[in-house]
Design an enzyme around this catalytic site. Structure first.
Site, mmCIF file in Angstrom:
data_model
loop_
_atom_site.group_PDB
_atom_site.id
_atom_site.type_symbol
_atom_site.label_atom_id
_atom_site.label_comp_id
_atom_site.label_asym_id
_atom_site.label_seq_id
_atom_site.Cartn_x
_atom_site.Cartn_y
_atom_site.Cartn_z
ATOM 1 N N TYR A 1 1.195 -1.125 -0.190
ATOM 2 C CA TYR A 1 0.068 -0.182 0.384
ATOM 3 C C TYR A 1 1.139 0.881 -0.173
ATOM 4 O O TYR A 1 1.792 1.582 0.728
ATOM 5 C CB TYR A 1 -0.803 -0.482 1.419
ATOM 6 C CG TYR A 1 -1.536 0.838 1.297
ATOM 7 C CD1 TYR A 1 -2.913 1.645 0.479
ATOM 8 C CD2 TYR A 1 -1.436 1.532 2.583
ATOM 9 C CE1 TYR A 1 -3.645 2.752 0.472
ATOM 10 C CE2 TYR A 1 -2.422 3.336 2.755
ATOM 11 C CZ TYR A 1 -2.894 3.411 1.880
ATOM 12 O OH TYR A 1 -4.037 4.293 2.155
ATOM 13 N N ASP B 1 9.430 2.759 -1.411
ATOM 14 C CA ASP B 1 8.282 3.973 0.129
ATOM 15 C C ASP B 1 8.672 3.065 1.454
ATOM 16 O O ASP B 1 8.208 2.055 2.057
ATOM 17 C CB ASP B 1 6.767 3.038 -0.242
ATOM 18 C CG ASP B 1 5.966 3.445 0.661
ATOM 19 O OD1 ASP B 1 6.267 4.254 1.651
ATOM 20 O OD2 ASP B 1 4.728 3.185 0.140
ATOM 21 N N LYS C 1 6.154 9.269 9.218
ATOM 22 C CA LYS C 1 5.910 8.576 10.024
ATOM 23 C C LYS C 1 7.288 9.030 10.573
ATOM 24 O O LYS C 1 6.476 10.267 11.342
ATOM 25 C CB LYS C 1 5.649 6.870 10.625
ATOM 26 C CG LYS C 1 4.123 6.498 9.005
ATOM 27 C CD LYS C 1 4.063 4.571 9.363
ATOM 28 C CE LYS C 1 3.017 4.685 8.123
ATOM 29 N NZ LYS C 1 2.186 5.106 8.545
#
Length: 432
Positions: free
Chosen positions: A141, A236, A264
């Site tokens: 994702y 990613d 994050k």
């Protein structure tokens, strides 16, 4: 108010009662917990119950919640101003720090979310190469940009199909979806369509279909094929950045991508993300080049302050090694408890990320993840929740350990797991 009352109230004004789908507990059943405060390794819900937190704001809270140094940095920044919509010196300091910690990044652009970062990376890859086709992997994702909300097609080399309403088929047609860890599929894709491929985007360690580690040679094959065909390799690292190593998965596996997305941890709990990479590629971004990207709150001073404070602490000697050891103790303890109870279960970790699977061995692909016993996980989730242990409310999400987790939290978690395993992981109805 209790959690159920708050959930009912939220559903009257917020779609599904939540502002991000996985929070709704739809995958595991039951009522979401509404949290009011957090400290260290713990969360407290609206009913005053305390939980050991293994979600950590989906990986952001590497230092634990409300770390005093980070909070002080944010308070000081807020006292000076909440947002300027103009450059600040601290943005440059953070950019310099990111370039220092991840040598593949020569230039970096700050944004506000991981979705923005990956969307920009895809646009850059297309703008730099003049090609349209993007390769991604099933189960990975990369945010909710249209080009990345694509599921696997019906064959190994078919184009993907939209996995969300509202994504045009024409957009999905520019995304090729392959099986994670399938080196032969990667080579076949480049053999047949290499001249069309702008870039390959991958979670170097998958964390959004539970934790799936890269098979030996998989990341190396991506690097080789991209190099040979002139495509860009995009890591990613929104999740893995500073979680699996100080220099990210690219440092741990010694693979240098052209572009990297981060999020994050770099925001220390506030909305902040970044896309960075090779200088000649990054300088295709506006205002220097023709690839447009903008954001009113990009480089927000509060988020930058939190990020700088976090990265300074994360880089302290042996901190990441200590958190990794704690994570390994958790995983080894869970495996031992499951063996004692005769439960088909396994767990694994890398850095401070871990995965739990109700199957005999850790999965290596999305298809193997889907073979796990989801209903057994749902019962286990609720048994642990009842015992005060907060795991991700889905069988398909990685877990996270922070610097605030210690021996007491691990021991309490293993005691709860022992009861959950020996009691059949709770009532079957709770997970449906």
């Amino acid at each position: 108010m209790n959690n159920e009352t708050l959930y009912q109230r939220a559903q009257r004004v917020i779609p599904g009662g939540v502002n991000s789908p996985v929070r709704a507990f739809r995958a595991v059943g039951g009522t979401p917990r509404f949290f009011e405060r957090a400290a260290g390794a713990h969360l407290w819900d609206a009913e005053g119950r305390r939980y050991i937190d293994y979600v950590g704001s989906w990986g952001a809270m590497l230092l634990g919640h409300t770390h005093p140094t980070v909070v002080a940095a944010v308070e000081a920044a807020a006292a000076r101003g909440l947002s300027y919509g103009a450059p600040t010196a601290q943005e440059t300091v953070l950019a310099e720090r990111l370039c220092e910690l991840l040598p593949s990044i020569e230039r970096v652009r700050l944004v506000s979310s991981g979705t923005e970062a990956t969307m920009t990376a895809i646009r850059l890859a297309r703008g730099f190469t003049g090609r349209n086709l993007i390769v991604k992997f099933e189960g990975c994702y990369h945010g909710h940009a249209d080009a990345l909300l694509v599921k696997a097609g019906s064959g190994a080399l078919t184009f993907g199909h939209p996995s969300s309403a509202g994504v045009p088929a024409e957009t999905a047609a520019h995304t090729l979806v392959l099986a994670y860890n399938d080196i032969d599929a990667v080579r076949d894709a480049f053999r047949q369509r290499g001249a069309e491929i702008a870039g390959v985007i991958v979670e170097p360690v998958a964390g959004n279909m539970n934790l799936v580690l890269p098979a030996a040679g998989f990341l190396e094959a991506l690097r080789t094929e991209c190099t040979n065909r002139g495509a860009l390799l995009i890591f990613d690292e929104v999740m893995t950045g500073f979680r699996v190593a100080l220099g990210g998965a690219q440092a741990r596996y010694s693979i240098r991508p052209e572009l990297t997305t981060l999020g994050k941890v770099i925001g220390g709990g506030l909305p902040l993300a970044a896309v960075g990479g090779r200088r000649d590629i990054m300088e295709k971004l506006a205002p220097l080049g023709p690839v447009y990207q903008a954001g009113t709150l990009s480089g927000n001073p509060l988020a930058v302050a939190a990020g700088l404070a976090t990265l300074q602490l994360v880089a302290e000697p042996r901190l990441l090694e200590r958190i990794e050891a704690t994570t390994r103790a958790l995983v080894e303890g869970l495996n031992a408890e499951a063996r004692k109870a005769g439960v088909a279960f396994c767990a694994q970790s890398i850095g401070s990320m871990f995965g739990l699977y109700f199957r005999a061995a850790p999965p290596q692909s999305y298809a193997q993840v889907m073979e796990s016993d989801r209903e057994r996980f749902n019962r286990f989730f609720h048994a642990m929740l009842d015992a005060g242990v907060y795991l991700a409310p889905s069988a398909y999400e990685a877990g996270f350990v922070s610097a605030a987790h210690g021996e007491a939290e691990i021991d309490a978690t293993l005691a709860a797991a022992r009861r959950a395993f020996t009691q059949g992981s709770g009532s079957p109805d709770r997970g449906r």
